[in-house]
Structures are given as C-alpha cells and as structure tokens.
Scaffold this motif. Structure first.
Motif, PDB file in Angstrom:
ATOM      1  N   GLY A   1       0.812  -1.217   0.000  1.00 26.24           N
ATOM      2  CA  GLY A   1       0.000   0.000   0.000  1.00 26.24           C
ATOM      3  C   GLY A   1       0.838   1.256   0.000  1.00 26.24           C
ATOM      4  N   MET A   2       0.167   2.371   0.303  1.00 23.23           N
ATOM      5  CA  MET A   2       0.851   3.658   0.397  1.00 23.23           C
ATOM      6  C   MET A   2       1.446   3.775   1.791  1.00 23.23           C
ATOM      7  SD  MET A   2      -2.115   5.763  -1.521  1.00 23.23           S
ATOM      8  CE  MET A   2      -1.346   7.363  -1.551  1.00 23.23           C
ATOM      9  N   PHE A   3       2.714   4.221   1.827  1.00 28.24           N
ATOM     10  CA  PHE A   3       3.461   4.213   3.084  1.00 28.24           C
ATOM     11  C   PHE A   3       3.529   5.613   3.671  1.00 28.24           C
ATOM     12  CE2 PHE A   3       7.486   4.524   5.433  1.00 28.24           C
ATOM     13  CZ  PHE A   3       7.310   3.483   6.345  1.00 28.24           C
ATOM     14  N   HIS A   4       3.146   5.726   4.957  1.00 28.93           N
ATOM     15  CA  HIS A   4       3.213   7.015   5.663  1.00 28.93           C
ATOM     16  C   HIS A   4       4.056   6.810   6.919  1.00 28.93           C
ATOM     17  CE1 HIS A   4      -0.323   7.837   3.139  1.00 28.93           C
ATOM     18  NE2 HIS A   4      -0.741   6.655   3.542  1.00 28.93           N
ATOM     19  N   GLY A   5       5.297   7.249   6.885  1.00 31.36           N
ATOM     20  CA  GLY A   5       6.193   7.053   8.024  1.00 31.36           C
ATOM     21  C   GLY A   5       6.137   8.221   8.990  1.00 31.36           C
ATOM     22  N   TYR A   6       6.157   7.911  10.281  1.00 27.63           N
ATOM     23  CA  TYR A   6       6.114   8.969  11.314  1.00 27.63           C
ATOM     24  C   TYR A   6       7.384   9.019  12.143  1.00 27.63           C
ATOM     25  CZ  TYR A   6       1.159   8.102  10.317  1.00 27.63           C
ATOM     26  OH  TYR A   6      -0.029   7.905   9.685  1.00 27.63           O
TER      27      TYR A   6
ATOM     28  N   SER B   1      -1.644   2.389   3.876  1.00 31.54           N
ATOM     29  CA  SER B   1      -3.057   2.528   3.510  1.00 31.54           C
ATOM     30  C   SER B   1      -3.285   2.156   2.048  1.00 31.54           C
ATOM     31  CB  SER B   1      -3.509   3.969   3.756  1.00 31.54           C
ATOM     32  OG  SER B   1      -2.779   4.833   2.900  1.00 31.54           O
ATOM     33  N   ASP B   2      -4.549   1.864   1.732  1.00 31.27           N
ATOM     34  CA  ASP B   2      -4.900   1.677   0.323  1.00 31.27           C
ATOM     35  C   ASP B   2      -5.156   3.059  -0.280  1.00 31.27           C
ATOM     36  OD1 ASP B   2      -7.316   2.336   1.552  1.00 31.27           O
ATOM     37  OD2 ASP B   2      -8.447   1.313  -0.017  1.00 31.27           O
ATOM     38  N   PRO B   3      -5.171   3.184  -1.614  1.00 32.86           N
ATOM     39  CA  PRO B   3      -5.384   4.513  -2.209  1.00 32.86           C
ATOM     40  C   PRO B   3      -6.845   4.987  -2.161  1.00 32.86           C
ATOM     41  CG  PRO B   3      -4.849   2.897  -3.926  1.00 32.86           C
ATOM     42  CD  PRO B   3      -4.829   2.163  -2.629  1.00 32.86           C
ATOM     43  N   TYR B   4      -7.770   4.113  -1.718  1.00 36.28           N
ATOM     44  CA  TYR B   4      -9.197   4.440  -1.852  1.00 36.28           C
ATOM     45  C   TYR B   4      -9.858   4.850  -0.547  1.00 36.28           C
ATOM     46  CZ  TYR B   4      -7.891   1.782  -5.938  1.00 36.28           C
ATOM     47  OH  TYR B   4      -7.222   1.332  -7.042  1.00 36.28           O
ATOM     48  N   GLY B   5      -9.037   5.037   0.488  1.00 34.86           N
ATOM     49  CA  GLY B   5      -9.607   5.539   1.745  1.00 34.86           C
ATOM     50  C   GLY B   5     -10.356   4.505   2.551  1.00 34.86           C
ATOM     51  N   LYS B   6     -10.141   3.230   2.258  1.00 32.19           N
ATOM     52  CA  LYS B   6     -10.883   2.187   2.977  1.00 32.19           C
ATOM     53  C   LYS B   6     -10.091   1.638   4.176  1.00 32.19           C
ATOM     54  CE  LYS B   6     -14.499   0.480   0.082  1.00 32.19           C
ATOM     55  NZ  LYS B   6     -15.024   1.836  -0.167  1.00 32.19           N
ATOM     56  N   VAL B   7      -8.808   1.315   3.949  1.00 35.90           N
ATOM     57  CA  VAL B   7      -8.037   0.668   5.020  1.00 35.90           C
ATOM     58  C   VAL B   7      -6.784   1.441   5.398  1.00 35.90           C
ATOM     59  CG1 VAL B   7      -8.646  -1.796   5.031  1.00 35.90           C
ATOM     60  CG2 VAL B   7      -7.202  -0.900   3.212  1.00 35.90           C
ATOM     61  N   GLU B   8      -6.425   1.302   6.660  1.00 35.23           N
ATOM     62  CA  GLU B   8      -5.187   1.899   7.139  1.00 35.23           C
ATOM     63  C   GLU B   8      -4.608   0.940   8.172  1.00 35.23           C
ATOM     64  OE1 GLU B   8      -4.703   6.368   7.143  1.00 35.23           O
ATOM     65  OE2 GLU B   8      -4.825   5.946   9.293  1.00 35.23           O
TER      66      GLU B   8
ATOM     67  N   PHE C   1      17.669   2.815  12.745  1.00 36.77           N
ATOM     68  CA  PHE C   1      18.838   3.341  12.033  1.00 36.77           C
ATOM     69  C   PHE C   1      18.767   3.166  10.516  1.00 36.77           C
ATOM     70  CE2 PHE C   1      19.955  -0.912  13.330  1.00 36.77           C
ATOM     71  CZ  PHE C   1      20.841  -1.420  12.391  1.00 36.77           C
ATOM     72  N   ASN C   2      17.598   2.754  10.025  1.00 37.31           N
ATOM     73  CA  ASN C   2      17.356   2.764   8.584  1.00 37.31           C
ATOM     74  C   ASN C   2      15.858   2.897   8.395  1.00 37.31           C
ATOM     75  OD1 ASN C   2      16.467   1.345   6.042  1.00 37.31           O
ATOM     76  ND2 ASN C   2      18.648   1.318   5.676  1.00 37.31           N
ATOM     77  N   VAL C   3      15.434   3.839   7.541  1.00 39.54           N
ATOM     78  CA  VAL C   3      13.998   4.012   7.299  1.00 39.54           C
ATOM     79  C   VAL C   3      13.692   3.956   5.804  1.00 39.54           C
ATOM     80  CG1 VAL C   3      13.674   5.466   9.357  1.00 39.54           C
ATOM     81  CG2 VAL C   3      14.009   6.558   7.150  1.00 39.54           C
ATOM     82  N   ASN C   4      12.495   3.484   5.505  1.00 42.02           N
ATOM     83  CA  ASN C   4      12.030   3.444   4.126  1.00 42.02           C
ATOM     84  C   ASN C   4      11.595   4.851   3.691  1.00 42.02           C
ATOM     85  OD1 ASN C   4      10.771   2.299   1.669  1.00 42.02           O
ATOM     86  ND2 ASN C   4       8.906   2.978   2.673  1.00 42.02           N
ATOM     87  N   ASP C   5      12.042   5.257   2.516  1.00 41.80           N
ATOM     88  CA  ASP C   5      11.684   6.577   1.998  1.00 41.80           C
ATOM     89  C   ASP C   5      10.764   6.490   0.785  1.00 41.80           C
ATOM     90  OD1 ASP C   5      12.533   8.661   3.478  1.00 41.80           O
ATOM     91  OD2 ASP C   5      14.393   9.038   2.407  1.00 41.80           O
ATOM     92  N   ALA C   6      10.377   5.272   0.410  1.00 43.06           N
ATOM     93  CA  ALA C   6       9.535   5.105  -0.786  1.00 43.06           C
ATOM     94  C   ALA C   6       8.073   5.332  -0.413  1.00 43.06           C
ATOM     95  CB  ALA C   6       9.719   3.709  -1.360  1.00 43.06           C
ATOM     96  N   PRO C   7       7.304   5.931  -1.313  1.00 39.94           N
ATOM     97  CA  PRO C   7       5.895   6.208  -0.997  1.00 39.94           C
ATOM     98  C   PRO C   7       4.998   4.972  -1.094  1.00 39.94           C
ATOM     99  CG  PRO C   7       6.440   7.025  -3.179  1.00 39.94           C
ATOM    100  CD  PRO C   7       7.711   6.497  -2.611  1.00 39.94           C
ATOM    101  N   ILE C   8       5.457   3.959  -1.802  1.00 41.72           N
ATOM    102  CA  ILE C   8       4.669   2.740  -1.996  1.00 41.72           C
ATOM    103  C   ILE C   8       5.478   1.555  -1.491  1.00 41.72           C
ATOM    104  CG2 ILE C   8       3.522   1.247  -3.720  1.00 41.72           C
ATOM    105  CD1 ILE C   8       2.339   4.028  -3.841  1.00 41.72           C
ATOM    106  N   VAL C   9       4.830   0.660  -0.748  1.00 41.32           N
ATOM    107  CA  VAL C   9       5.525  -0.550  -0.301  1.00 41.32           C
ATOM    108  C   VAL C   9       4.721  -1.790  -0.681  1.00 41.32           C
ATOM    109  CG1 VAL C   9       6.762   0.510   1.640  1.00 41.32           C
ATOM    110  CG2 VAL C   9       4.481  -0.446   2.028  1.00 41.32           C
TER     111      VAL C   9
ATOM    112  N   ALA D   1      11.288  -4.455   3.424  1.00 43.37           N
ATOM    113  CA  ALA D   1      11.927  -3.981   4.652  1.00 43.37           C
ATOM    114  C   ALA D   1      11.652  -2.487   4.777  1.00 43.37           C
ATOM    115  CB  ALA D   1      13.426  -4.246   4.575  1.00 43.37           C
ATOM    116  N   ILE D   2      11.081  -2.077   5.898  1.00 39.13           N
ATOM    117  CA  ILE D   2      10.756  -0.649   6.038  1.00 39.13           C
ATOM    118  C   ILE D   2      11.497   0.058   7.179  1.00 39.13           C
ATOM    119  CG2 ILE D   2       8.575  -0.490   4.764  1.00 39.13           C
ATOM    120  CD1 ILE D   2       7.069  -1.170   7.294  1.00 39.13           C
ATOM    121  N   TYR D   3      11.901  -0.690   8.196  1.00 44.68           N
ATOM    122  CA  TYR D   3      12.705  -0.105   9.274  1.00 44.68           C
ATOM    123  C   TYR D   3      13.759  -1.119   9.717  1.00 44.68           C
ATOM    124  CZ  TYR D   3       9.182   3.555   9.911  1.00 44.68           C
ATOM    125  OH  TYR D   3       8.346   4.610   9.717  1.00 44.68           O
TER     126      TYR D   3
END
Length: 324
Positions: free
Chosen positions: A260-265, A282-289, A301-309, A314-316
């Motif tokens: 889905g779409m990746f939102h890192g905090y 999240s999905d692009p259609y506002g249904k799931v998060e 010490f490593n973070v994902n910077d891509a908007p889509i996963v 591997a994200i962290y």
C-alpha cells in the motif's frame, strides 16, 4: 624517521615519489561507443614517513552521497597529508555512475565480485585490478556507501565484531552509530580484511541523493581518523561530537505486512519503545489503514523513503537489546 625512508609507490606503471601529487587514470574498458572511460585515482604524498589511507566511494554507481564526501575531502584539501600518503578514488564504478545504476553494465554487483579475476566478467576484472594495483600500498581504507532502494541509512560505521583495532578506529570516526556486521563473502571489505588492510565502511543516506547532514558526518569523521593517525594537515581543525557513538550488536528488520501507500512517522536515529506506532500503510481508496508498530525497543537506524511498499518490503531497521 627521515623522509628518505619513504618508498616510491607505483600504481599502473606510474611512480609517485614522496612529496608528489599525481592523478592516475585507471582504464579498464571503453564504453560501447568506443569512448575511453577513465577512473581517476588521486594520490597525495607527504615527504615524511607515515601510513597510507585510501578513501573510496561509488563502488555502487547510484550511491552518490559517498562520492560527494570524497569530493569534499579533495576540495577542502583534507587529502594533503602531513605524513604518509592519501589516495582518493571518488568513483570506483564509473559505469554505474553514468547510468545512475548500482551495478556494472554486466549486471553484476561489484561488491560481490571480490577478489575478482584477470579474465572474468567486467566487474570481476575491475575488482582484481583494484586489489592488485592499489591495495598492496594501503594500510587503511574508508569506503563510503548509502542505503539502496529508497532506504535511508542513519550515518554509521560498520566493522566486524571482536576486532579491537577497528573498534578503536570506529570510536575515533565517532559516527552517531557503529554497527557490528560480519564480512560478506565477495565484498571489498572482506578482501581488504584478508589482505591485512583495516577498513571502516561508512553507510549513510540513500541512493540517488545527496544529504548535507550525511555528508558532514562522513567528512568530519574522516578528518578525525586522519588526525588520530597524525596525518591531518596542521591548518585543519577537527570537531568532537557531544554524544557517544551508539554501538549496535543485534538488529532486526521490520517488514511491511501489507502492500500500500506508506506514511512514516518515525525520524531516523530516534529511539522507540516496543509497540510504538512507527507508520501506517493505507490503500489509495480511503478504505483501510494498517498500523506499523515497533517490534522491539531500540534505535531506528534505517527508514524506508519510498511512498509505496509491497508486502514483505523492509521498512525499518531497528537495534535489539542483547539478552543478558
């Protein structure tokens, strides 16, 4: 020691005398357009006896941040040693740098092709020449890398565990993190180790990117190492960070359980508690998060910077406490 004891260095049939500066061009293969491809090797020698240190970057052609660090070492004249010799190769994989690709044109990862062979694939020949022509003259190497595939590395030095000499050098470099990682077969680091050359591997930032903070960490750490070896030009000053290097002995990857779409905090380098919310997918259609939570308490010490996963990405990279 008097300066007469310094030996001449010969690289690719070119001799560099004590006190001399020389750029030697390594030519392994032409481009397919018959254009010559030169890999500049920038050698600066003092007249006084001392160690030889090699600064390398661009082993992976898309890891530009390391190239920028070595470029600054040259432009700020940090590479003019008080004693000994400093060799800089800002771009090892010029082919990859031209194409903004990690690999060689033969599709191979140069950093899995060491020690290489004289008549093997292009990457293999390259590895062979690097070890044959340059490494015999060298005592220390600092090799600069970045995270691949949109993964951003916190500035860190990688060394093998249980090596007091490398641990001492990592302490001197004083990156925010030092990560114990075993040598991987086929790597430049593994070959240097077998030849008795001490290497610090710097990781920071991500591919196809230049980040000023990462550049500064690599640049300042290199100056501290040169100062420690007695090689730093007297006109140059070093700075010592306030915080101690954080040593990471065990770590784990947190992977995406969903695509889905990746939102890192979560900010790179920060300490998180187990169960803390790190990101949502999240999905692009506002249904799931979906929530992504920390699997352990530790440093990110490593973070994902891509908007889509994708599921399984591997994200962290998070440090794990050692069980007492």
């Amino acid at each position: 020691m008097n300066h007469h004891e310094l030996k001449n260095i010969t690289i690719l049939k070119e001799t560099i005398l004590p006190g001399e500066s020389k750029t030697i061009n390594m030519e392994i293969a032409k481009l397919h357009t018959m254009t010559k491809l030169k890999i500049p090797i920038i050698v600066e020698r003092s007249k006084f006896h001392g160690p030889t240190i090699l600064f390398t970057a661009g082993l992976h052609g898309d890891e530009i941040n390391g190239i920028e660090i070595v470029r600054q070492i040259i432009t700020q004249k940090i590479n003019k040693p008080k004693i000994g010799t400093i060799i800089c190769i800002p771009v090892i994989n010029v082919f990859g740098f031209l194409n903004q690709k990690r690999e060689f044109p033969d599709g191979r990862d140069l950093n899995r092709g060491f020690p290489g062979t004289k008549t093997g694939s292009l990457a293999s020949r390259f590895a062979y020449n690097l070890l044959k022509e340059i490494i015999p003259h060298v005592d220390y190497v600092i090799d600069f890398h970045s995270g691949g595939a949109s993964r951003f590395n916190a500035p860190q030095i990688r060394v093998v565990p249980d090596n007091p000499e490398l641990k001492a050098l990592a302490d001197v470099f004083h990156a925010p993190f030092s990560y114990y990682s075993k040598n991987i077969s086929g790597t430049f680091r593994n070959s240097c180790d077998k030849l008795g050359v001490k290497m610090l591997l710097f990781e920071g930032g991500k591919s196809i990117d230049i980040n000023d903070e990462i550049t500064r960490e690599g640049f300042e750490g290199s100056k501290r190492v040169l100062d420690y070896l007695g090689m730093l030009n007297s006109t140059k000053k070093i700075s010592i960070p306030k915080n101690k290097t954080i040593y990471i002995e065990k770590s784990t990857w947190i992977r995406a359980k969903y695509s889905g779409m990746f939102h890192g905090y979560t900010k790179i380098g920060s300490y998180v508690e187990k169960g803390q919310l790190l990101a949502t997918i999240s999905d692009p259609y506002g249904k799931v998060e979906h929530k992504v939570k920390a699997t352990d308490s530790g440093y990110i010490f490593n973070v994902n910077d891509a908007p889509i996963v994708y599921q399984g990405d591997a994200i962290y990279h998070i440090s794990k406490k050692l069980k007492n």
